[in-house]
Design a protein around this motif. Structure first.
Motif, PDB file in Angstrom:
ATOM      1  N   VAL A 115     -29.641  16.066  12.819  1.00  0.00           N
ATOM      2  CA  VAL A 115     -29.959  14.803  12.164  1.00  0.00           C
ATOM      3  C   VAL A 115     -31.205  14.182  12.771  1.00  0.00           C
ATOM      4  O   VAL A 115     -31.719  14.632  13.799  1.00  0.00           O
ATOM      5  CB  VAL A 115     -28.771  13.819  12.249  1.00  0.00           C
ATOM      6  CG1 VAL A 115     -27.543  14.409  11.567  1.00  0.00           C
ATOM      7  CG2 VAL A 115     -28.451  13.453  13.700  1.00  0.00           C
ATOM      8  N   ASP A 116     -31.673  13.123  12.119  1.00  0.00           N
ATOM      9  CA  ASP A 116     -32.889  12.435  12.567  1.00  0.00           C
ATOM     10  C   ASP A 116     -32.600  11.099  13.231  1.00  0.00           C
ATOM     11  O   ASP A 116     -33.475  10.536  13.885  1.00  0.00           O
ATOM     12  CB  ASP A 116     -33.833  12.228  11.384  1.00  0.00           C
ATOM     13  CG  ASP A 116     -34.214  13.541  10.727  1.00  0.00           C
ATOM     14  OD1 ASP A 116     -34.707  14.432  11.448  1.00  0.00           O
ATOM     15  OD2 ASP A 116     -33.987  13.700   9.511  1.00  0.00           O
ATOM     16  N   PHE A 117     -31.392  10.594  13.067  1.00  0.00           N
ATOM     17  CA  PHE A 117     -30.965   9.375  13.754  1.00  0.00           C
ATOM     18  C   PHE A 117     -29.454   9.290  13.653  1.00  0.00           C
ATOM     19  O   PHE A 117     -28.815  10.087  12.949  1.00  0.00           O
ATOM     20  CB  PHE A 117     -31.625   8.123  13.168  1.00  0.00           C
ATOM     21  CG  PHE A 117     -31.256   7.825  11.739  1.00  0.00           C
ATOM     22  CD1 PHE A 117     -30.254   6.903  11.422  1.00  0.00           C
ATOM     23  CD2 PHE A 117     -31.923   8.436  10.682  1.00  0.00           C
ATOM     24  CE1 PHE A 117     -29.916   6.621  10.110  1.00  0.00           C
ATOM     25  CE2 PHE A 117     -31.591   8.159   9.355  1.00  0.00           C
ATOM     26  CZ  PHE A 117     -30.592   7.250   9.075  1.00  0.00           C
ATOM     27  N   ALA A 118     -28.871   8.340  14.366  1.00  0.00           N
ATOM     28  CA  ALA A 118     -27.422   8.174  14.361  1.00  0.00           C
ATOM     29  C   ALA A 118     -27.059   6.725  14.086  1.00  0.00           C
ATOM     30  O   ALA A 118     -27.807   5.801  14.422  1.00  0.00           O
ATOM     31  CB  ALA A 118     -26.819   8.611  15.695  1.00  0.00           C
ATOM     32  N   VAL A 119     -25.904   6.540  13.457  1.00  0.00           N
ATOM     33  CA  VAL A 119     -25.297   5.220  13.284  1.00  0.00           C
ATOM     34  C   VAL A 119     -24.110   5.154  14.238  1.00  0.00           C
ATOM     35  O   VAL A 119     -23.165   5.941  14.109  1.00  0.00           O
ATOM     36  CB  VAL A 119     -24.844   4.992  11.832  1.00  0.00           C
ATOM     37  CG1 VAL A 119     -24.006   3.713  11.722  1.00  0.00           C
ATOM     38  CG2 VAL A 119     -26.049   4.905  10.912  1.00  0.00           C
ATOM     39  N   MET A 120     -24.182   4.267  15.206  1.00  0.00           N
ATOM     40  CA  MET A 120     -23.132   4.110  16.209  1.00  0.00           C
ATOM     41  C   MET A 120     -22.234   2.945  15.794  1.00  0.00           C
ATOM     42  O   MET A 120     -22.667   1.799  15.734  1.00  0.00           O
ATOM     43  CB  MET A 120     -23.747   3.844  17.586  1.00  0.00           C
ATOM     44  CG  MET A 120     -22.728   3.689  18.708  1.00  0.00           C
ATOM     45  SD  MET A 120     -23.514   3.601  20.343  1.00  0.00           S
ATOM     46  CE  MET A 120     -24.352   1.999  20.236  1.00  0.00           C
ATOM     47  N   LEU A 121     -20.990   3.273  15.504  1.00  0.00           N
ATOM     48  CA  LEU A 121     -20.048   2.300  14.964  1.00  0.00           C
ATOM     49  C   LEU A 121     -19.164   1.756  16.083  1.00  0.00           C
ATOM     50  O   LEU A 121     -18.529   2.520  16.813  1.00  0.00           O
ATOM     51  CB  LEU A 121     -19.191   2.969  13.890  1.00  0.00           C
ATOM     52  CG  LEU A 121     -18.375   2.078  12.971  1.00  0.00           C
ATOM     53  CD1 LEU A 121     -19.280   1.189  12.138  1.00  0.00           C
ATOM     54  CD2 LEU A 121     -17.494   2.933  12.057  1.00  0.00           C
TER      55      LEU A 121
END
Length: 535
Positions: A115-121
């Protein structure tokens, strides 16, 4: 071998334009932070589904859209990564949902390489939990930009500024507010953009089964807000901006800032603003470095990277799917491809885009897209495929296992299925399979990062391969390190160290504790040149 055909002639500017439309990212979180619910809510807003399953509850719903496995549907947890592809605005989103359970961190790490970025929940009531910290550390090692999403704002939780402090302390990145909640945790009224006089008021519909109603209203004059609610939200957003500054895209891409947004995914509140932010601010695919250090530009001929191999996704056909991230060029189904590691051709006729448990034929794919190659034998995790000029991307590192148990086949008549199943699980990286120098007459040793992997492996052996197995008591080791071939004779006589072997012949040393590992390192430093002391 006959020369392989290369990419069809494609205008490089078209490849760059298509790459710029892609948003390829992973959602990471501690278990129960709402990751699968957020994934469903995004799919709902993108019209991939007409109704979110969250309204039925975890135990009885048909599982999250992204949970394809039978075990996952029964348990209501995500134990493997999956891919969702959907359009939103002018963009194409490739969302890779990851296992939340800590025992499957290795699977999550593989996804993060694609991936190119992450969403940290984050759960608003729990903040930065242990597993979240570990997953962020993986993002940090891979140099990924990270968007922080504070979820479950419709339930009681911490104050926003407390959560900001926790994020900065745990990650070292400065959290900056993209939006700010109107109403305290448990009384979610809407979202304001710092510096604006209006806010986006949201109302969940059908308990989140459909997109929330939204309207933009003047905050100071909205009679539905109790006294002081608007002023408190404005003051909180102002203090956050004074302390941490405002969103800066270059700082976000460089990994010094983490933009923060608030949601209540179970009610689909705040999901559309999150999608809009990702659409306009998140990075698109860029060139990727090969093992020789050269960067394969996105408009170069086709290349792809295998980040996951999974069997059993379609129980009716018992097929195997290799998940391939397109790194450069254009992929056309049926084109001639080459496996970089072996030089052999790769069958690309049966290629699909994955939408949870469903599939769509992948006619054309661009950088950032994820393509599932069905029954492409010979592909392994970390492999490269390409057309045109050869390229090899860095392989996938292995996690060092910490749990070890001998597995025994309980039915000699099912030995073939037992052996085939173990080979499949090893190929996927679902679990590691080790044997001693004599071939493990007592049975192969399953090696895992966490105990749940044993349960999943034995259940898959039974369901997919008809092999009933039993596990012996855990072996008395909790550390393992690979050993270069010349070092095997040196370690063979060391008391307390067990030598086992992977299917490819690589030796692995098992240690009973960190003290034995550190002592062995002191005695044989040349065998572990890059190994830091454990503690």
């Amino acid at each position: 071998m006959a020369a392989l055909s290369v990419d069809p002639v494609v205008d490089p500017s078209l490849v760059r334009a298509e790459a710029a439309r892609r948003r390829s990212f992973a959602v990471i979180s501690h278990p129960d932070a709402g990751k699968s619910t957020l994934t469903e809510a995004m799919a709902l807003h993108a019209h991939v589904v007409s109704e979110a399953g969250v309204t039925h509850g975890k135990a009885s719903r048909a599982a999250s859209l992204s949970d394809w496995g039978e075990l996952e549907r029964e348990r209501g947890i995500s134990i493997s990564s999956t891919a969702l592809r959907f359009g939103y605005g002018e963009a194409v989103f490739n969302l890779l949902d990851t296992p939340g359970h800590a025992d499957f961190s290795e699977d999550t790490y593989r996804v993060l390489t694609a991936v190119d970025f992450a969403v940290m929940l984050l759960d608003a009531a729990k903040g930065m939990e242990a597993q979240t910290r570990k997953l962020f550390d993986a993002c940090q090692r891979l140099g990924l930009p990270v968007v922080t999403v504070v979820n479950k704002w419709d339930r009681p939780g911490h104050e926003p500024l407390e959560l900001f402090d926790a994020v900065q302390e745990a990650t070292g990145r400065v959290p900056v507010a993209v939006n700010w909640p109107v109403g305290h945790a448990g009384d979610f009224q809407g979202l304001l953009t710092p510096g604006e006089s209006t806010y986006l008021r949201g109302q969940a519909v059908d308990s989140g089964a459909h997109r929330a109603r939204e309207e933009r209203v003047e905050g100071a004059s909205d009679p539905r807000l109790e006294a002081g609610v608007w002023q408190a939200a404005v003051e909180g957003a102002t203090i956050a901006a004074e302390l941490n500054g405002r969103f800066d895209r270059q700082a976000f891409l460089a990994g010094t800032q983490s933009p923060v947004l608030f949601t209540a995914a179970a009610g689909n509140l705040g999901v559309r603003p999150l999608l809009e932010f990702l659409l306009h601010q998140a990075p698109s695919p860029a060139g990727r470095a090969a093992v020789d250090g050269a960067v394969r530009a996105v408009d170069a001929p086709f290349s792809g990277y295998v980040f996951k191999v999974q069997a059993g996704m379609n129980p009716a056909h018992r097929d195997q799917v290799a998940f391939v991230r397109v790194n450069s060029g254009v992929f056309d189904r049926g084109m001639d491809l080459q496996h970089a590691q072996s030089g052999r051709p790769v069958l690309s006729k049966y290629a699909h885009h994955l939408v949870g448990r469903g599939r769509q034929a992948a006619a054309t794919s661009w950088p950032g897209d994820v393509v599932g190659f069905v029954n492409a034998t010979g592909l392994g995790v970390g492999d490269t495929i390409h057309a045109g000029p050869p390229v090899v991307f860095p392989g996938m590192p292995r996690f060092n296992p910490e749990r070890f148990r001998v597995v025994r086949n309980r039915d000699a008549a099912r030995h073939k299925g037992f052996a085939k199943g173990l080979a499949q699980l090893e190929r996927e990286g679902a679990i590691q399979v080790l044997r001693d120098a004599e071939g493990s007459p007592g049975g192969p040793v399953l090696a895992a990062v966490g105990d749940l992997q044993f349960e999943v492996a034995t259940e898959r052996l039974r369901r997919e391969f008809g092999a009933e197995v039993a596990l012996d008591a855990p072996l008395p080791y909790d550390r393992a390190r690979p050993v270069p071939a010349p070092g095997v004779p040196e370690l063979a006589g060391v008391t307390g160290v067990q030598l086992l072997y992977r299917p490819d012949g690589e030796a692995v040393a098992l240690f009973p504790d960190r003290w034995k590992l550190n002592r062995t390192r002191e005695l044989f430093p040349h065998l572990f040149p890059d190994e830091p002391p454990t503690g």
